[in-house]
Scaffold this active site. Sequence first.
Site, short mmCIF file in Angstrom:
data_model
loop_
_atom_site.label_atom_id
_atom_site.label_comp_id
_atom_site.label_asym_id
_atom_site.label_seq_id
_atom_site.Cartn_x
_atom_site.Cartn_y
_atom_site.Cartn_z
CG HIS A 132 -9.89 -6.92 8.05
ND1 HIS A 132 -9.02 -7.52 8.92
CD2 HIS A 132 -9.37 -7.07 6.81
CE1 HIS A 132 -8.00 -8.03 8.23
NE2 HIS A 132 -8.19 -7.77 6.95
CD GLU B 206 -2.13 -2.17 1.12
OE1 GLU B 206 -1.02 -2.65 1.40
OE2 GLU B 206 -3.15 -2.85 0.91
#
Lengths: 377, 359
Positions: free
Chosen positions: B158, B89
Amino acid sequence: MRKMLTIISNVLRGSASRNGAELVSEKCDLHKLEEGPPLQAVLTREEGLQYYRTMQTIRRMELKADQLYKQKIIRGFCHLYDGQEACAVGIETGINLSDHLITAYRAHGYTLTRGGTVREIMAELTGRRGGIAKGKGGSMHMYTKHFYGGNGIVGAQVPLGAGVALACKYLGNNEICVCLYGDGAANQGQIFETYNMASLWKLPCIFICENNKYGMGTSVERAAASTDYYKRGDFIPGLRLDGMDVLCVREATKFAAEHCRSGKGPILMELQTYRYHGHSMSDPGVSYRTREEIQEVRSKSDPISMLKDRMLSNNMASVEELKEIDVEVRKEIEDAAQFATTDPEPPLDDLCNHIFYNDPPMEVRGTNPWTKLKSVS
Amino acid sequence: MASLRCLLRSGKTAVRAVLRREFHGTPPAAVQVTVRDALNQAMDEELERDERVFLLGEEVAQYDGAYKVSRGLWKKYGDKRIIDTPITEMGFAGIAVGAAMAGLRPICEFMTFNFSMQAIDQVINSAAKTYYMSAGRQSVPIVFRGPNGASAGVAAQHSQCFAAWYGHCPGLKVVSPWSAEDARGLLKSAIRDDNPVVFLENELMYGVPFEMSEESQSKDFLIPIGKAKIERQGNHITVVSHSRMVSLCLDAAAVLAKEGIECEVINMRTIRPLDAEAIETSVMKTNHLITVEGGWPQFGVGGEILARIMEGPAFNYLDAPAVRVTGVDIPMPYAKILEDNSVPQIKDIIFSVKKTLNA
């Protein structure tokens, strides 16, 4: 190096002319490359004088910044580039202005080589409205066309540079991006992420590690398990060379640029260089290295002296000519410093501007609910 | 009989197709579109419209998108414009920002915004602040998009909502669509915006169909960033929300209406810049306010709204303190019963409305 120069000048005295000389560089260390840049290059008189002038301008500009900082006219962070001039100048001469470049915070030299003027650089350091970023960026955030700063977060500029290279490839404009970082940043994870993607996608990116032997106060031996920075790209071909020799840097950059432009993907260069100042103005630079070491580099490997000696011994310029350049440079710096210290600070109504591009004017909350400030693009 | 039905059905389709072909001026009728498809269509149209737009992220190309939001785009546009990235990322977000600086218009997908934390330096320090630091020399036209907030059973790492984190930073626009129309119009606006936009989707909303008006299906249908929408008018209390919680607010409002309580439900649509004026106007009418969000309470979106109401003209119109309905102040648990009780439910909204109204 001196010895080598003597040998060269003896050999070449017969063939040297006032117009140019064919000079020999030291061989580069190569990684995953069959051959490196040429060992011989022609330095014309004009080129030599121009490189000399630019390096001297950077040198004097940085020393003036040192002075102004000690007088508290420059504040905050100030990372000086004196000693490393051959890198910025050599790189620029190996690429075109239409190419792209990004570096970290030791950026004043690059701002100049990429088209900035001494005036607007110094005025940015002193935080005035005539600064290259209108006083809003400071030492670490200067930008020009195709020069993306000046970046304060160590290592963050490397993915950015690969992104610029991606744009070059995407747009098919045959431009490349030079993406610089230091020996300290070389251990950053995001750099390895970038090596991976740049290589996968064959981005036209020259990664350049300016190894000045110290990441802030930490020597390379104490920071890196492998100090062969030119090999750390692993699958990316690399070369290591003397970053104090402007000609060497130029030829290597040309070689690397050709590699990228031919679609082979990224390449990595390690420039071995040195900074005379500490990491920044708040670092005297002698707690983690000896004064003797600094002095030795100054006397044996100073990039400007090296070029000067080369030009003199090859009859490419006279002592007076170079002195004249020194005088002109000194004057330019003085003028710029004068401007930088007398130009007014940015107006307060510029405070909230430049938040968004191409947007209608908007309101920004001040320090209290009754203060509503105006912001325009 | 069946074959006749088939004939009629295909005939109807054929007629519609003929009409579409021959009468270009006739706009398509209102249809049901899922949020996922609305996002997909928006990206497709913007990719077609502007050569400089491209999409990169994990699994966006050959996998058709982790949540199928980019389905079909790689087949249509190819490797150059739909780019699968490695799981890095920080690296690919930085590459996207650099590409934006050099003249492209990237859409950078985070598989979920939880992973954007790894790249948050590039979003904030490289994207958001650059136009300011360069005093207007260097703009960054980029969209960061992906699902945000709680999903179902994906547990603590998450499930975080990042609206407040990104909403905190000057230089960013932060958008949080609810309906398919929101998704379409706001994503198109975000892609056309010349500034960094954080586009917070919601995984649980991807499959939800909404009726899309004729107007909203046009290729140039844009919803302005920074303007809230009143989804339901009412006189008794203002209920402000964003993203999936808007659905719950409308459901709660329907239940409350049976008891004679009329809620005015405002869909924020944009987190930053916050449409304080829309909220103030409503509060000055209803005299009561609650905010509803999925994120954590402390230093959150609701906190900001309440502060603005306190500081603004609407304060004098409040007949009761404004309150926030938020996710519970804990990391998200896994077990269904625990997860269900970690986010606002319809009953929590109803309860808070009644408490505020002293009803």
